[in-house]
Write a protein that holds these residues in place. Structure first.
Motif, short mmCIF file in Angstrom:
data_model
loop_
_atom_site.label_atom_id
_atom_site.label_comp_id
_atom_site.label_asym_id
_atom_site.label_seq_id
_atom_site.Cartn_x
_atom_site.Cartn_y
_atom_site.Cartn_z
N ASP B 545 0.73 -1.28 -0.04
CA ASP B 545 -0.03 -0.12 -0.11
C ASP B 545 0.92 1.15 0.06
OD1 ASP B 545 -2.17 1.67 0.00
OD2 ASP B 545 -2.46 1.37 2.24
N THR B 549 1.88 4.23 -3.34
CA THR B 549 1.25 5.41 -3.11
C THR B 549 1.57 6.34 -4.39
OG1 THR B 549 1.60 5.24 -0.83
CG2 THR B 549 0.78 7.59 -1.71
N SER B 552 -1.35 4.11 -8.30
CA SER B 552 -2.38 2.76 -7.74
C SER B 552 -2.19 1.70 -8.96
CB SER B 552 -3.46 3.45 -7.77
OG SER B 552 -3.44 4.57 -7.06
N ARG B 565 -8.76 3.23 -4.58
CA ARG B 565 -9.09 3.17 -3.23
C ARG B 565 -10.45 3.95 -2.76
NH1 ARG B 565 -3.52 4.23 -3.59
NH2 ARG B 565 -2.07 3.05 -2.28
N ARG B 567 -11.81 4.08 -0.22
CA ARG B 567 -11.85 5.11 1.07
C ARG B 567 -11.67 6.48 0.19
NH1 ARG B 567 -7.88 5.52 3.69
NH2 ARG B 567 -6.85 3.81 2.56
N GLU B 568 -10.76 6.53 -0.39
CA GLU B 568 -10.59 8.14 -0.99
C GLU B 568 -11.75 8.31 -2.03
OE1 GLU B 568 -6.70 7.69 -2.90
OE2 GLU B 568 -5.84 7.11 -0.85
N GLN B 569 -12.15 7.40 -2.53
CA GLN B 569 -12.94 7.75 -3.66
C GLN B 569 -14.29 8.18 -2.96
OE1 GLN B 569 -12.05 7.36 -7.13
NE2 GLN B 569 -14.06 8.42 -7.34
N LYS B 571 -14.55 9.19 0.23
CA LYS B 571 -14.00 10.08 1.28
C LYS B 571 -14.51 9.67 2.64
CE LYS B 571 -13.23 14.31 -1.67
NZ LYS B 571 -13.59 13.47 -2.91
N THR B 572 -14.38 8.54 3.14
CA THR B 572 -14.93 7.98 4.38
C THR B 572 -14.08 8.78 5.60
OG1 THR B 572 -13.27 6.51 4.22
CG2 THR B 572 -15.40 5.89 3.58
N GLY B 573 -13.12 9.33 5.42
CA GLY B 573 -12.10 9.98 6.21
C GLY B 573 -11.86 9.06 7.44
#
Lengths: 119, 655
Positions: B545, B549, B552, B565, B567-569, B571-573
């Motif tokens: 991972d 960076t 990807s 990712r 999570r980034e897509q 934006k779960t924070g």
């Protein structure tokens, strides 16, 4: 690019001179606005208008529509506008394909064949 | 609509009969002397006439009567089933369909068709009945059309349309300039012209409509048939004037019609599709409730409750499977119409085309079938128009004169694979590349795999037709086809060998309502990935991972796969889990990895469409309710794959 010359000359009609509008080059939707301005300007003069199409290479429906608008406007106001010569070449093709020369509308067909508009 | 409305019942029956007759006629075109086919067509027409009269469709009954009479004479061996006769009855079919559906018909269209029919039966000789009018070779149409003011700016070109009308027959075109404004008020790029066209053509209304097919949405078009004044005692009037002829047969007809219906009702019950949809919804709710029960029961010690929960789980699953099957219809319903299309295409293109249909008993969800119709028509037209060569070209290439288009359907697991194969010239890759470069779809000299190159055909605004025909090649369609197929959660792919033809394959899920999904967690939210798109799941170690960076990409069996990712897509924070997973998903040839925090397992998902308010959020195709009552969004894989590939391309360019 269409070049438009506008000048007065001694016409056949004794009391008024005619205004000659000459169109040349391509007269299609991309630059039809220039032709429109030139015609509006010519019609604004208090004189019969003659349209010369000698050096026109390509035209489309917008040009046929533009001259048709000028013809109808002249008829409505009792002005005179005519083509210097009967339509030929590219313009004649557009007129034939687009059904502008239908004999049912005698005034319209007559105009394209070089006749005048009458008040 | 009530399921018991007799008129509706008749219409559905008429639809079936007409299809049956049409298939028979098309077969007759190949096997003109086949007794069984002639009998089948005759019987179909006969039944249609009888039921029509019984349900008050008098015009239909009278009209059909004439076709039936013609076929009766064929049956008795008095006249042969000539191609011309078959063509006449086929055209008459369309008219019958309009009458049966209660659509307005052109006045006089029926008479013209009957006159044609009569001439065909008589082989062009003078008609026997003096009352029958002679066959007009062509019909006269009056067409008026105008375009919106901004049409010319938007690229509409009326002159080619007029030229196409002229190609149909004797044509008289007049421009109408009444709406052209005064010179000062004229905006010269706007279109204020309208046209009136008088057309005398042997072609039907369809040919006229085909001319305007791509501009029809934005123009006003009026088409009316100018019928020549006919004798008053034309066949229709005669039939209407002497209903006794029809009535006399009615009693026997009715009995026959009732017999067939009685025989039918023993085997099938007609149910309106809406009721099935409602049932499907209920079954969906049941599956959701059942999974909640299962969760409760699993955490309970009450064995009786657990037993009941298991019982209900089994029943719900069976109910779901039964319900699925109820909504399934064989694809013959879809493929059947292509025989007529091919028949018409042969006339339009002058090519010889054989249509082979395979796997017509394969079943698909009714809704899917309906939505597949248009894309398939487009693909078949394309194969006929671009794929197949003219008979001369084929002979020169050492192929048989007639081109073959093969439609096949086969079920594989939860999908149906539909392929459209032609044995034509194949895709001209150089032209595809040139065209794509010209349209700015790719940069000149860009390196593409063969598959990527072929799939450019489905890119928006792409069309390789050098000459525009009525059928295809106006740059509309193939991208719409792709969109529609993806809208059905299917995928489409094309392979092609130069000189040997092309194969377009569509993979379509069996049903739209329920899918098997992979339930995943990203941050605190749960999502569902359709299992059909999942290729594999791999671990993303923290070291990997960190290494990746900024770039990807992950290497899977010597192939680089871009990943996103989520999570980034989204934006779960939240901080990533220590053991993230990559779920590799694919559409067709493209693969993308989705980085998720946790894989929760597989989950049977009842798809609920998103509200109109959320409908344009690209990354989700729907939502589902989980066993604990929570909601999970269903990821829209084609969108994400596209996103990942684009991201990857940018990376490559930037790198």
């Amino acid at each position: 690019m269409a070049e438009v010359y506008l000048y007065a000359r001694g016409g056949v009609v004794p009391e008024v001179s005619e205004h000659l509008v000459s169109f040349s080059g391509n007269l299609t939707i991309g630059n039809i606005s220039d032709a429109h301005l030139a015609l509006v300007d010519a019609m604004g003069q208090d004189a019969p208008v003659v349209v010369s199409l000698d050096d026109v290479s390509e035209v489309d429906l917008t040009f046929a529509q533009l001259l048709e608008a000028a013809r109808r406007t002249a008829t409505a106001r009792g002005q005179i506008i005519r083509l210097e010569k009967p339509a030929e070449g590219a313009l004649l093709q557009v007129l034939q394909r687009g059904g502008f020369l239908d004999p049912d509308d005698a005034d319209r067909a007559n105009f394209w064949f070089g006749g005048k508009t009458h008040s | 609509m009530s399921g018991l409305d007799p008129i509706e019942t008749f219409r559905q029956e008429a639809q079936e009969l007409l299809e049956q007759v049409e298939q028979g006629l098309l077969d007759l075109a190949h096997r003109p002397g086949d007794r069984d086919l002639i009998d089948a067509v005759f019987r179909g027409l006969h039944t249609l006439k009888g039921s029509g009269a019984m349900f008050g469709f008098d015009a239909l009954a009278a009209f059909t009567h004439h076709c039936e009479t013609a076929f009766d004479r064929v049956r008795k061996g008095e006249v042969p089933a000539t191609p011309r006769l078959v063509a006449c009855v086929l055209s008459a079919q369309d008219h019958m369909r309009a009458l049966a559906e209660g659509r307005p018909v052109e006045p006089g269209a029926g008479e013209a068709l009957l006159a044609d029919l009569h001439a065909a039966v008589e082989g062009g000789d003078a008609p026997v009945g003096a009352a029958e009018p002679a066959a007009p070779d062509a019909r006269k149409w009056k067409i008026r059309f105008s375009l919106p003011a901004d049409a010319l700016v938007n690229g509409a070109r009326p002159l080619p349309l007029l030229d196409e009308l002229r190609d149909l027959g004797d044509c008289h075109v007049r421009v109408v300039t009444d709406d052209v404004p005064m010179l000062e008020d004229l905006v010269p790029t706007e279109c204020h012209l309208a046209w009136e066209v008088l057309l005398t053509t042997p072609h039907g209304r369809d040919a006229i409509d085909d001319v305007f097919i791509f501009v029809i949405d934005e123009m006003t078009l009026e088409v009316e048939e100018l019928t020549a004044s006919r004798d008053l005692d034309n066949p229709m009037a005669e039939a209407a004037g002497s209903p006794s002829a029809v009535k006399a047969e009615k009693s026997t007809e009715t009995a026959a019609a009732q017999d067939t219906r009685a025989a039918k009702s023993g085997e099938t019950v007609r149910v309106p599709a809406e009721r099935l949809d409602e049932m499907m919804d209920r079954v969906g709710e049941l599956v959701i409730a059942q999974s909640r029960l299962k969760q409760l029961a699993s955490s309970s010690l009450d064995t009786a409750l657990r037993a009941v929960a298991e019982e209900i789980e089994r029943l719900a699953a069976e109910m779901r499977d039964t319900m699925m099957v109820v909504r399934m219809v064989p694809v013959i319903q879809l493929f059947g119409r292509f025989r007529r299309l091919i028949h018409d295409l042969q006339n339009d293109t002058g090519k010889k085309i054989d249509l082979h249909i395979e796997g017509e008993t394969t079943e698909l969800d009714k809704t899917v079938i309906e939505r597949l119709a248009d894309p398939l028509v487009h693909l078949v037209r394309n194969a006929a128009d671009h794929g197949l060569e003219t008979p001369e070209q084929r002979l020169a290439a050492g192929k048989p004169e007639a081109g073959v288009i093969r439609l096949s359907a086969v079920q594989s697991g939860a999908e149906v694979l539909i392929t459209i194969t032609d044995d034509g010239r194949g895709v001209d890759r150089d032209r595809v590349r040139a065209k794509a470069e010209e349209n700015g779809l790719i940069t000149p000299g860009q390196v593409l795999t063969d598959n990527e190159l072929l799939n450019l055909i489905f890119a928006p605004g792409f069309s390789t037709a050098a000459t525009i025909t009525n059928l295809s090649g106006r740059g509309v369609g193939m991208d719409v086809v792709k969109k529609t197929i993806e809208g059905l959660r299917g995928s489409l792919d094309i392979t092609s060998n130069p000189g040997q033809g092309s194969v377009v394959s569509l993979r379509i899920p069996l049903t739209l309502a329920i899918i098997d999904g992979l339930l995943i967690r990203v941050g605190a939210s749960r999502f569902v990935i359709p299992l059909a798109n999942v290729e594999e799941c791999v671990e993303l170690s923290p070291a990997q991972d960190l290494r990746s960076t900024g770039r990807s990409l992950i290497t899977l069996r010597d192939e680089l796969v871009p990943f996103i990712r989520l999570r980034e897509q989204f934006k779960t924070g939240s901080a990533p889990d220590p053991h993230q997973k990559i779920v590799v998903v694919s559409t067709g040839q493209d693969r993308v990895g989705l980085v998720v925090d946790q894989i929760l397992g597989d989950h049977q998902t009842v798809i609920k469409p998103l509200s109109g308010f959320h409908a344009d959020i690209g990354a989700f195709s729907g939502a589902t309710i989980l066993g604990d009552g929570g909601v999970a969004l269903i990821l829209d894989i084609p969108t994400l794959v596209h996103l990942g590939q684009r991201h990857d391309a940018q990376m490559r360019v930037a790198g």
